[in-house]
Design an enzyme around this catalytic site. Structure first.
Site, mmCIF file in Angstrom:
data_model
loop_
_atom_site.group_PDB
_atom_site.id
_atom_site.type_symbol
_atom_site.label_atom_id
_atom_site.label_comp_id
_atom_site.label_asym_id
_atom_site.label_seq_id
_atom_site.Cartn_x
_atom_site.Cartn_y
_atom_site.Cartn_z
ATOM 1 N N CYS A 31 0.813 -1.221 0.000
ATOM 2 C CA CYS A 31 0.000 0.000 0.000
ATOM 3 C C CYS A 31 0.849 1.274 0.000
ATOM 4 C CB CYS A 31 -0.984 -0.001 1.158
ATOM 5 S SG CYS A 31 -0.289 -0.358 2.775
ATOM 6 N N ASP B 65 -7.562 5.362 -1.458
ATOM 7 C CA ASP B 65 -7.194 4.118 -0.781
ATOM 8 C C ASP B 65 -6.429 3.197 -1.728
ATOM 9 O OD1 ASP B 65 -7.060 1.782 0.696
ATOM 10 O OD2 ASP B 65 -9.059 2.033 1.557
ATOM 11 N N HIS C 127 -5.563 0.202 -1.224
ATOM 12 C CA HIS C 127 -5.858 -1.209 -0.970
ATOM 13 C C HIS C 127 -6.880 -1.785 -1.944
ATOM 14 C CE1 HIS C 127 -4.518 0.601 2.887
ATOM 15 N NE2 HIS C 127 -3.812 -0.509 2.972
#
Length: 466
Positions: free
Chosen positions: A299, A423, A425
């Site tokens: 990440c 994000d 992820h």
């Protein structure tokens, strides 16, 4: 670009004109005269009645030098240019996705694309042919000139206004190309002039600049300095680097990455809050892209890639976005990691991101330490100031997770704050609807952060360059 009543449309005309001339390499003055003569020939063609504009994805052909004669009877020189839209098949155009449900908050002008054509002269219509024998050694030079002209227009402006404006833009572009070819000519080789469009700050009109192909941005520094002086711009941002060229609405990106997904979001409802968000364009980098399975450990690498894409697409660097291997190699090169780190799946954090940005891009960063996630709600002033002055994405790492902060909605009076989060992820495909609807890019409240975990924020600083 700001939409106003006077500026609803961009008419963009593209096409190729063939440049051809005979160069006398033994005489510099004659060589320049030959180049200028070839450009005069092209300008005369642009002024002729053989010039034709074809409106893409429509049955419309226009003869701009014949009082805007058209293949569609209802269109004339006095027709409002907005009427052209009803003849365009949007299902086949670059704006297909937005044709059926155009974003209500999308204030960008509508782009109408046209192709530059020339009527072929019928046999026998010209004068008698003449032959000329040249005994001196000469060099024949031909090259395609890719014309790319734009003008802004309001819906009430006439078709005649658009046609005459595009013809004038063609003439101006040919003159600029001539100056570029003469300036950067080297012996027997001529540079290929290329047009780029730039949107100046606080402006709603595009400026076209001609750059010679094969000449790097670093070599064009003096040209950009003159442009900054001409348009009264500070010398702290690279407004006129090629990477900063205007991206037309509906035009796809070749690399496949989503660009700036936060622009598709509505602002959060926080009373008296002001928005402070990232400036410019970036690519969304996340898990499982580029055939790299980094699910569960990459990440921070992806957040770093997003930041690097911002610097690339704002023209601060010509370096491509680094791969995981290149990021790891940079950390080994600066002595932050041992050689055994290469090829591993070890996490990295904000300090490593800071080191890589400096090593690969020469970018300095500030680090903001937060001992508990609950303290992030009180960092509105610092974050707002960062987006106002620097405008870069922020990497934030805490515990085992890393995210990218793209902005804040902050009320100075109440202290309430919302965080605009990208994000890394996400593991799905490049679908803007999924990314925004499912919150992979979205506004989050202070409760989004682990209230008891520590966080380090890497705030990249912009170099003062042009």
């Amino acid at each position: 670009m700001v939409l106003t009543e006077k500026n609803d449309f961009i008419f963009r005309l593209k096409g190729v004109l063939e440049f051809s001339c005979q160069l006398d390499s033994s005489n510099e003055a004659r060589g320049q005269d030959a180049i200028s003569k070839a450009f005069r020939v092209l300008r005369s063609r642009i002024s002729s009645e053989s010039l034709v504009f074809m409106v893409c994805s429509s049955p419309i052909l226009l003869w701009p030098n014949k009082s805007c004669h058209s293949t569609v009877e209802s269109l004339s020189e006095r027709t409002p240019c907005r009427d052209v839209q009803q003849h365009i098949d949007l299902e086949d155009g670059p704006n297909r996705k937005s044709s059926k449900r155009r974003d209500e908050k999308d204030a960008s002008p509508i782009t109408v694309n046209l192709k530059l054509l020339m009527e072929v002269t019928e046999t026998g219509s010209g004068g008698a042919l003449s032959l000329c024998r040249v005994t001196k050694k000469q060099q024949c030079v031909t090259m395609p000139l890719c014309m790319d002209c734009v003008i802004n227009a309001g819906g009430h402006d006439t078709l005649g206004f658009v046609c005459s404006g595009l013809v004038a833009a063609l003439h101006a572009q040919l003159s600029d190309m001539e100056q570029t070819v003469l300036k950067y000519r080297k012996d027997k080789s001529l540079p290929l002039p290329e047009p780029f469009h730039f949107l100046l700050p606080a402006s709603d009109r595009l400026l076209t600049v001609i750059y010679p192909a094969g000449v790097t941005d670093d070599q064009l520094l003096s040209v950009r300095e003159e442009l900054h002086r001409t348009h009264d711009l500070l010398s702290d941002r690279p407004y006129f680097r090629r990477a900063n060229a205007f991206h037309f609405p509906g035009e796809s990106y070749k690399d496949g990455y989503l660009r700036s997904p936060h622009t598709h979001l509505n602002a959060p409802s926080i009373e008296d809050a002001k928005l402070y968000v990232v400036r410019g364009v970036y690519s969304y980098h996340h898990y499982m892209q580029d055939r790299v399975d980094d699910n569960g450990w990459g990440c921070a690498y992806r957040s770093l890639q997003t930041i690097c894409s911002w610097f690339q697409q704002q023209g601060y660097t010509e370096r491509t976005v680094p791969t995981h291997k290149q990021i790891q190699q940079a950390l080994v090169d600066v002595g932050d990691k041992e050689p055994s780190f290469l090829g591993s799946r070890q996490w990295i954090g904000s300090i490593e991101v800071q080191a890589v940005l400096n090593q690969l891009l020469g970018v300095n960063s500030k680090i903001l330490f937060v001992s508990r996630g609950s303290e992030l709600a009180s960092k509105g002033r610092e974050l707002a100031n960062h987006f106002q002055t620097e405008g870069t994405p922020i990497m934030i790492g805490g515990g085992v997770l890393a995210h990218t902060i793209l902005g804040v909605a902050w009320s100075e009076t109440s202290g309430q704050i919302g965080f605009l989060i990208l994000d890394p992820h996400y593991t799905g495909g490049e679908d803007i609807q999924t990314v925004t609807d499912k919150g992979w890019c979205g506004w989050k409240g202070p409760e989004f952060w682990d209230q008891n975990a520590y966080y380090n924020l890497c705030l990249p600083q912009t170099p003062k360059i042009i």
